[in-house]
Design an enzyme around this catalytic site. Structure first.
Site, short mmCIF file in Angstrom:
data_model
loop_
_atom_site.label_atom_id
_atom_site.label_comp_id
_atom_site.label_asym_id
_atom_site.label_seq_id
_atom_site.Cartn_x
_atom_site.Cartn_y
_atom_site.Cartn_z
NE ARG A 141 -10.27 -9.02 -3.13
CZ ARG A 141 -9.78 -8.21 -2.21
NH1 ARG A 141 -8.50 -8.15 -1.99
NH2 ARG A 141 -10.60 -7.43 -1.51
CD GLU A 146 -4.16 6.42 4.06
OE1 GLU A 146 -3.40 6.04 3.17
OE2 GLU A 146 -5.29 5.94 4.26
CE LYS A 165 -4.26 -1.80 1.82
NZ LYS A 165 -3.97 -3.15 1.29
#
Lengths: 494, 172
Positions: free
Chosen positions: A293, A201, A116
């Protein structure tokens, strides 16, 4: 085109993939753990190979065994489903080396997005808006983490670099909670993903989770199949998803769709993927991650676009161009998905294990049930307690909610306790009806999870009940229940 | 036929008696639930499944009986009953334990971290034990201000549901 495909998964997604493979005339190879020997995903296969063991580490995560089985059985390709090895770049690479096609993006795309921290940098370079934060350093002293956290400001999130599905993620409201959250997130990340790296974050208050389905092919085409709103989450796990999002104007949809395509092109994306955004109440959106996915919630997109995403995955993996273009794709009507879990909402959502003694999924022209269980199936501690996904389509959102309510009312599951009454209360909540959804809906609004007192007819039914044998339990099963996800036909709405 | 039933949400036993007064119309049944009498049509459509009609209201049901334990699905709701002779104490064990003096495992899993030692004084909601089940972490906290009497598990241990993990003594 492939002749034989191995499905490296279990449960509803393995069943769902098998249906499309069979429709395409492709031989289906299943793999199964000891508890899954009689599972629906084995029943629907043409060929099935056992794993020795029960835990996921001994079975569905055994990349080496799966490739051996694929070679032995002569499979041309492997469909990984979601979870397990679906976002494991090493597995995708091992498939390549063994001349087996991995039905999914390239190992390079998976690596680029699996991490990420790297993903965020790539997106910043592609002018896709991202959330302010710090990329993290597990070796840094806690004082450094504290200092970086202070710069971002509270509340903030500790997130696992390799994370997904809320695992390894912690919200921190004040500096004194940071150390424990940082370490706990790292521990959970190490256990769930084998990678302890965590980053920070800024926390966006009351955002919506809005994601775009993207699809790329080997000729460099990337299109989006519109959004899904997945704001109804419990502990970061999506439980209700819908499309279209009640929050998107046509202009915002186009803008976010363009960002999603830019994100896909930035990593030369092929096959099915999802670009997740968070949408702040003011309408500003930020890139969250790309899931490389097929998503759990892909059926709502299929219902509103009349596309079979698994079929498109197989075509693209076999080297064919996308079966659709951006201009040929249209959003029609509204679809909602509810994830049905074997868990007890009245008892802190503890997973409810045990045998399913009666199972009848609801039916109707605009109802689709993707399930991986049947009467007689055992819900164990070894795997995810999701038993089925219920999807309702209708021309409008209001009608889709009504259709879903009716479907939930007609879903018979006896044995483990399920969240069906809880789902019904959510979708009938006034604020849900208004479309006022955000990711803290379930903490902001108290949803009654207590079981009701039995009505008189329940006592009467109980008094008529005779000692059940195993055979009588399965005799309550309908024909449709034997193939839980019966055909693609009924949900291909006009 | 008379049955006494309890359910977790209605723990007082309710007596249910089914009588079929007319042998020529076996689906017509007089049912006494508690002190109320109802005229009911019971149509069974499969083993342990069927329709109950009361005043033309149709109720669809599926049941499952395993000894004293009866599961009922009716009109979209599921209920658990026990016949009264043998009311198991297991249902709701986790929640009663939380209110009592033991910290028990709410589900099977692995003990990741024990945050307290015997003899420690803890305050209500203070995290005591972190466990993991189905790859999710879960923190077990003190139900009230208390002293830790005993820790009955160790880090890394695999525990069953309802296993006692710690014993507390509540502060007065």
């Amino acid at each position: 085109m492939f002749k034989k495909v191995l499905i490296a998964n279990r449960g509803e997604i393995a069943v769902r993939v098998a249906h499309t493979l069979r429709e395409m005339g492709i031989t289906v190879v299943a793999v199964y753990s000891e508890p899954d020997a009689a599972a629906p995903h084995v029943a629907i296969a043409n060929e099935a190979h056992p794993f020795p063991g029960k835990t996921t580490a001994e079975t569905y995560l055994r990349a080496d065994l799966i490739i051996d089985i694929a070679k032995q059985s002569g499979a041309d390709a492997i469909h990984p489903g979601y979870g397990f090895l679906s976002e494991n770049a090493d597995f995708a690479r091992s498939c390549q080396k063994s001349n087996i096609t991995f039905i999914g993006p390239t190992p390079e795309s998976i690596s680029a997005m699996g991490d990420k921290i790297t993903a965020k940098k790539t997106m910043q370079n592609a002018n896709v808006p991202t959330v302010p934060g710090w990329s993290g350093d597990n070796d840094a002293p806690i004082a450094t983490v504290q200092k970086e956290a202070d710069k971002i400001g509270y509340p903030l999130l500790c997130k696992a670099a390799a994370g997904g599905g809320g695992k390894g993620m912690r919200r921190v409201d004040k500096p004194e909670d940071l150390e424990q959250a940082w370490q706990s997130a790292a521990r959970e990340a190490a256990s769930a993903f084998g990678d302890a790296r965590v980053f920070l974050e800024k926390y966006i208050e009351n955002p919506r989770h809005v994601e775009f389905q993207i699809f790329g092919d080997n000729e460099g085409n990337v299109v989006h199949l519109f959004e899904r709103e997945c704001s109804i989450q419990r502990r970061y796990q999506k439980i209700i998803e819908e499309t279209p999002s009640p929050a998107l104007s046509p202009e915002l949809r186009e803008e976010m769709g363009d960002s999603a395509i830019a994100a896909g092109k930035a990593i030369n994306y092929t096959n099915a993927g999802t670009v997740e955004f968070i949408l702040a109440p003011e309408g500003q959106y930020y890139f969250l991650e790309v899931n490389t996915r097929l998503q759990v919630e892909h059926p709502v997109t299929e219902m509103t676009t009349q596309q079979d995403l698994v079929r498109a995955q197989i075509l693209v993996a076999a080297g064919q161009p996308l079966p659709f273009t951006q201009s040929s794709l249209q959003q029609t009507g509204h679809a909602i998905e509810c994830r049905v879990y074997a868990e007890d909402p009245a008892n802190n959502f503890v997973p409810s294990t045990g045998k399913i003694v009666a199972y009848q999924p609801p039916q109707g022209p605009n109802i689709r049930t993707d399930s991986g269980v049947t009467a007689g199936s055992e819900i164990t501690v070894y795997y995810d307690p999701m038993v089925a996904k219920l999807i309702a389509w209708a021309p409008t959102r209001e009608q889709a909610i009504a259709g879903m309510t009716n479907a939930l009312n007609n879903f018979v599951i006896l044995g483990p306790t399920t969240n069906i009454p809880y789902l019904r209360r959510i979708i009938n909540h006034l604020e849900f009806a208004k479309g006022n959804t955000h990711t803290h809906f379930l903490t902001e609004h108290t949803i009654d999870a207590s079981p009701p007192n039995p009505p008189v007819e329940a006592y009467i039914a109980a008094a008529t009940s005779k000692q059940s044998t195993t055979t009588s339990a399965s005799s309550t099963q309908t024909v449709d229940g034997d193939t839980p996800w019966h055909t693609l036909g009924p949900w291909r709405v006009a | 036929m008379k049955t006494k039933l309890t359910s977790p949400s209605a723990p007082d036993p309710v007596a249910v008696e089914l009588q079929t007064p007319n042998p020529n119309a076996p689906t017509q049944t007089i049912v006494t639930v508690g002190d109320q009498q109802h005229e009911v049509d019971i149509e069974s459509t499969a083993a342990n499944a069927g329709l109950i009609r009361i005043n033309h209201q149709v109720h669809r049901y599926v049941t499952h009986r395993d000894g004293d334990r009866i599961l009922v699905w009716i009109d979209g709701q599921s209920f658990k009953f026990n016949t009264v002779n043998n009311v198991p104490r297991r249902s709701g064990a986790a929640s009663t334990a939380a209110a009592g003096n033991d910290i028990t495992a709410p589900m099977p899993g692995t003990i990741l971290k024990i945050l307290v030692d015997p003899g420690d004084c803890v305050t209500a909601h203070q995290p005591l034990i972190i466990m993991e089940s189905m790859k999710m972490e879960m923190t077990l906290s003190a139900p009230a201000d208390a002293t830790i009497r005993q820790i009955s598990c160790h880090e890394g241990e695999l525990v069953e549901r309802d296993a006692t993990l710690a014993t507390l003594e509540r502060s007065e």
